[in-house]
Write an enzyme that holds these catalytic residues in place. Structure first.
Site, PDB file in Angstrom:
ATOM      1  N   ASP A  30      21.336  -2.588   8.777  1.00  0.00           N
ATOM      2  CA  ASP A  30      20.977  -2.298   7.662  1.00  0.00           C
ATOM      3  C   ASP A  30      21.906  -1.562   7.504  1.00  0.00           C
ATOM      4  O   ASP A  30      22.597  -1.669   7.421  1.00  0.00           O
ATOM      5  CB  ASP A  30      19.159  -1.609   8.243  1.00  0.00           C
ATOM      6  CG  ASP A  30      18.616  -0.547   6.473  1.00  0.00           C
ATOM      7  OD1 ASP A  30      18.102  -1.365   6.827  1.00  0.00           O
ATOM      8  OD2 ASP A  30      19.257  -1.139   5.455  1.00  0.00           O
ATOM      9  N   PHE A 153       1.453 -10.305   8.683  1.00  0.00           N
ATOM     10  CA  PHE A 153       0.218  -9.220   8.139  1.00  0.00           C
ATOM     11  C   PHE A 153       0.746  -8.328   9.392  1.00  0.00           C
ATOM     12  O   PHE A 153      -0.979  -7.522   9.447  1.00  0.00           O
ATOM     13  CB  PHE A 153      -0.734  -9.689   9.040  1.00  0.00           C
ATOM     14  CG  PHE A 153      -0.305 -11.705   8.019  1.00  0.00           C
ATOM     15  CD1 PHE A 153      -0.721 -12.175   6.750  1.00  0.00           C
ATOM     16  CD2 PHE A 153       0.105 -12.672   9.106  1.00  0.00           C
ATOM     17  CE1 PHE A 153      -0.854 -12.599   6.525  1.00  0.00           C
ATOM     18  CE2 PHE A 153      -0.098 -13.981   7.807  1.00  0.00           C
ATOM     19  CZ  PHE A 153      -0.574 -14.294   6.790  1.00  0.00           C
ATOM     20  N   GLU A 156       0.641  -0.837   9.245  1.00  0.00           N
ATOM     21  CA  GLU A 156       0.807   0.220   9.442  1.00  0.00           C
ATOM     22  C   GLU A 156      -0.073   1.219   9.877  1.00  0.00           C
ATOM     23  O   GLU A 156      -1.753   1.069  10.052  1.00  0.00           O
ATOM     24  CB  GLU A 156       1.507   1.215   8.278  1.00  0.00           C
ATOM     25  CG  GLU A 156       2.735   0.374   7.498  1.00  0.00           C
ATOM     26  CD  GLU A 156       3.006   0.711   5.785  1.00  0.00           C
ATOM     27  OE1 GLU A 156       3.053   2.590   6.194  1.00  0.00           O
ATOM     28  OE2 GLU A 156       3.524   0.964   5.369  1.00  0.00           O
ATOM     29  N   CYS A 279       2.309  -1.884   0.296  1.00  0.00           N
ATOM     30  CA  CYS A 279       1.785  -3.405   0.339  1.00  0.00           C
ATOM     31  C   CYS A 279       1.157  -3.299  -0.814  1.00  0.00           C
ATOM     32  O   CYS A 279       0.815  -4.340  -1.659  1.00  0.00           O
ATOM     33  CB  CYS A 279       1.303  -4.276   1.846  1.00  0.00           C
ATOM     34  SG  CYS A 279       3.158  -4.200   2.724  1.00  0.00           S
ATOM     35  N   LYS A 282       1.859  -3.092  -4.311  1.00  0.00           N
ATOM     36  CA  LYS A 282       2.627  -4.090  -5.130  1.00  0.00           C
ATOM     37  C   LYS A 282       2.181  -5.187  -4.868  1.00  0.00           C
ATOM     38  O   LYS A 282       2.769  -6.544  -5.908  1.00  0.00           O
ATOM     39  CB  LYS A 282       3.911  -3.402  -4.630  1.00  0.00           C
ATOM     40  CG  LYS A 282       4.027  -4.685  -3.237  1.00  0.00           C
ATOM     41  CD  LYS A 282       5.645  -4.028  -2.403  1.00  0.00           C
ATOM     42  CE  LYS A 282       6.286  -3.904  -1.422  1.00  0.00           C
ATOM     43  NZ  LYS A 282       6.210  -5.744  -1.148  1.00  0.00           N
TER      44      LYS A 282
HETATM   45  C1  UDX Z   1      -1.682  -4.281   4.707  1.00  0.00           C
HETATM   46  C2  UDX Z   1      -2.287  -5.551   5.493  1.00  0.00           C
HETATM   47  O1  UDX Z   1      -3.606  -4.653   5.593  1.00  0.00           O
HETATM   48  C3  UDX Z   1      -1.557  -6.433   6.051  1.00  0.00           C
HETATM   49  O2  UDX Z   1      -1.882  -7.541   6.346  1.00  0.00           O
HETATM   50  C4  UDX Z   1       0.031  -5.902   5.223  1.00  0.00           C
HETATM   51  O3  UDX Z   1       0.909  -6.821   6.075  1.00  0.00           O
HETATM   52  C5  UDX Z   1       0.348  -5.257   4.584  1.00  0.00           C
HETATM   53  O4  UDX Z   1      -0.464  -4.725   4.031  1.00  0.00           O
HETATM   54  P1  UDX Z   1      -1.406  -1.537   5.539  1.00  0.00           P
HETATM   55  O5  UDX Z   1      -0.375  -1.667   4.008  1.00  0.00           O
HETATM   56  O6  UDX Z   1      -0.828  -1.251   6.598  1.00  0.00           O
HETATM   57  O7  UDX Z   1      -0.936  -3.221   5.734  1.00  0.00           O
HETATM   58  O8  UDX Z   1      -2.396  -1.295   4.937  1.00  0.00           O
HETATM   59  P2  UDX Z   1      -4.451  -1.443   4.967  1.00  0.00           P
HETATM   60  O9  UDX Z   1      -4.889  -1.139   5.989  1.00  0.00           O
HETATM   61  O10 UDX Z   1      -4.337  -3.077   4.191  1.00  0.00           O
HETATM   62  O11 UDX Z   1      -5.163  -0.469   3.616  1.00  0.00           O
HETATM   63  C6  UDX Z   1      -4.308  -0.373   2.262  1.00  0.00           C
HETATM   64  C7  UDX Z   1      -5.163   0.647   1.393  1.00  0.00           C
HETATM   65  O12 UDX Z   1      -6.631   0.096   1.511  1.00  0.00           O
HETATM   66  C8  UDX Z   1      -4.969   1.533   2.579  1.00  0.00           C
HETATM   67  O13 UDX Z   1      -4.886   2.686   1.474  1.00  0.00           O
HETATM   68  C9  UDX Z   1      -6.145   2.002   3.052  1.00  0.00           C
HETATM   69  O14 UDX Z   1      -6.760   3.273   2.893  1.00  0.00           O
HETATM   70  C10 UDX Z   1      -7.267   0.973   1.928  1.00  0.00           C
HETATM   71  N1  UDX Z   1      -8.682   0.968   2.395  1.00  0.00           N
HETATM   72  C11 UDX Z   1      -8.840  -0.328   3.261  1.00  0.00           C
HETATM   73  C12 UDX Z   1      -9.300   0.795   1.567  1.00  0.00           C
HETATM   74  O15 UDX Z   1      -9.881   1.832   0.858  1.00  0.00           O
HETATM   75  N2  UDX Z   1     -11.087   0.439   1.914  1.00  0.00           N
HETATM   76  C13 UDX Z   1     -11.021   0.075   3.328  1.00  0.00           C
HETATM   77  O16 UDX Z   1     -12.024  -0.164   3.368  1.00  0.00           O
HETATM   78  C14 UDX Z   1      -9.866  -1.014   3.850  1.00  0.00           C
END
Ligand code: UDX
Length: 462
Positions: A30, A153, A156, A279, A282
């Site tokens: 990095d 995919f 976090e 993710c 953005k």
């Molecule tokens: C996401 C994608 O799921 C993943 O496949 C990709 O590689 C990266 O982006 P992540 O950002 O880790 O993953 O979180 P995710 O579990 O998708 O949740 C994103 C946001 O949506 C969170 O703020 C969560 O609270 C919200 N969310 C999720 C809801 O409000 N309702 C839901 O039913 C699911």
């Protein structure tokens, strides 16, 4: 295989550690030397469940190492994964300058043939630009490059499990050797020959992952298309929640019924404060820009984004409705991370909420099991509590912003006795509304019947 990982963020670290876990020899690098120093001292720059154990195990086994020498890392890898950040620019486009720097670095330092794999989320046709940049900046006649796209995919909080036991692996390639090399990299995962990182044994958890071999353009598009669809699904659930609130219907019942339809499925239908994190917000923004540039009508995506942006307004309106004015009131914010099991606060709804509460001169107290240190850098002067009970002490309202499981297990009667007013505004429907109201809380959730409707129902039942 010898693998180099450029970028030690969430994606790079999890990918590097997991690729070592499945038997490859991995070096991660990095350009932020402080990250490498932390990693070489046994620390982690991020919190992610199971990552610490996997990193330690593979460093001990000498399959994983970290170096600040970018050139040495590039020269070491037969395959080089680009896992650098692609943050949003002012206009919503993805900032690809780190990808460009990575391409020039790889071209300059390579002395042999390399498979260069984009893992960062990038707009379509970045692969083509990468091919061109590698050719332009190559300095050694022994170097040659194949480019592939292998979108991640990872979620976090469950990123390690997602990497080692995925539903699918997408590889976008332009030639057969690149496909063969990527198949070889992922062979232990495709054959489910991977110990479960939690139980340290082979637990075949589900069906073997599907491998999809596509063009590079399609692979790049798949990532954006997936994340934008998830964002639309969440905004749809929030739209239904708003209708439920006006009609005294229960969104939990509605979503449960919708989720049982296999054409819809139950996931990503949880209403609340909307989607945050680094993710989804953005990626939908970048996808909108990409569609606009292609002359495509992207109003569906724009509306999903708009619904998401209004979630905090809607949530605050509930607080004003209950508290009348917010000025000088003491409000406890329970949860800072954008979702549970992470310390990530980037684009977390809690950050916008705290900013808005401070504008209203609210006395803000906060608690989160993991997200406090990072929040302190943004809001140094709010009150950080040692536990949820200190948070409740003297508060006129508690706002639940992140659905950490441990919040469910709290002694809610004790919390009630500590609060100045037992008002809970639950932005995630974490708590059972009936039980909270029966305990004497003024409880407001998302898309659930009002307390008045609940009163009428309880009277009719008795
Ligand atoms: C996401 C994608 O799921 C993943 O496949 C990709 O590689 C990266 O982006 P992540 O950002 O880790 O993953 O979180 P995710 O579990 O998708 O949740 C994103 C946001 O949506 C969170 O703020 C969560 O609270 C919200 N969310 C999720 C809801 O409000 N309702 C839901 O039913 C699911």
């Amino acid at each position: 295989m010898r693998i180099a990982i450029l970028g030690c963020g969430y994606v790079g670290l999890v990918s590097g550690a997991c690729l070592a876990e499945i038997g490859h020899s991995v070096v991660c690098t990095d350009n932020d030397e402080s990250k490498i120093l932390t990693l070489n001292q046994g620390g982690l720059p991020i919190y992610e469940p199971h990552l610490k154990e996997i990193v330690a195990r593979n460093v001990d086994a000498q399959r994983l190492r970290f170096t600040a020498d970018l050139g040495e890392a590039v020269r070491y890898g037969d395959a080089v994964f680009i896992c650098v950040g692609t943050p949003p620019l002012q206009d919503g486009d993805a900032d690809l300058s780190a990808i460009d720097s990575a391409a020039r670095l790889i071209a300059r330092e390579s002395r042999s043939s390399k498979l260069v794999i984009e893992k960062s989320t990038v707009p379509m046709q970045t692969g083509q630009k990468l091919v061109r940049a590698l050719a332009i900046y190559a300095r050694n006649s022994d170097s040659s490059f194949s480019v592939a796209s292998n979108p991640e995919f990872l979620r976090e909080g469950t990123a390690v499990l997602d990497f080692l036991h995925p539903d699918r692996i997408v590889i976008g390639v332009g030639n057969e050797p690149a496909e063969t090399q990527l198949r070889e990299i992922y062979r232990p995962i495709l054959e489910q020959n991977v110990a479960c990182p939690i139980h340290q044994q082979n637990c075949p958890p589900k069906e073997a992952p599907k491998l999809l071999v596509t063009s590079i353009n399609s692979a790049e598009l798949i990532k954006h298309a997936c994340n934008s669809f998830l964002a639309v699904k969440i905004s749809y659930a929030n739209l239904i929640a708003d209708i439920c609130e006006n009609m005294d219907a229960d969104v939990e019942e509605v979503m449960q019924a919708m989720g049982l339809d296999p054409r819809i499925g139950p996931s990503f239908l949880r209403p609340g404060l909307g989607f945050g994190g680094f993710c989804l917000p953005k990626d939908i923004q970048a996808f909108i820009r990409l569609g606009e540039k292609a002359g495509v009508d992207v109003s569906l995506l724009r509306d999903a984004e708009l619904i998401n942006k209004r979630r905090i307004d809607h949530f605050l309106a509930k607080a004003v409705n209950s508290l009348w004015t917010l000025k000088a009131k003491c409000i406890g914010v329970l949860g800072l991370a954008f979702k549970p099991h992470t310390d990530d606060i980037r684009f977390a709804p809690a950050m916008e909420l705290i900013g808005r509460l401070l504008q209203e001169h609210v006395r803000v107290k906060v608690y989160d099991p993991q997200g406090m240190e990072k929040t302190k850098a943004l809001f140094p002067s709010i009150h950080y509590c040692a536990d949820p009970y200190e948070l409740a002490d003297g508060a006129e309202a508690l706002m639940i912003v992140t659905e950490w499981d441990c919040f469910r297990q709290l002694d809610w009667l004790r919390i009630k006795s500590l609060m100045q007013r037992p008002l809970i505004i639950d932005g995630r429907n974490l708590l059972p509304s009936d039980e909270m109201r029966a305990m004497g809380f003024e409880y407001q959730g998302v898309g659930i019947p009002t307390a008045e409707a609940w009163d009428m129902k309880s009277r009719a039942a008795s």
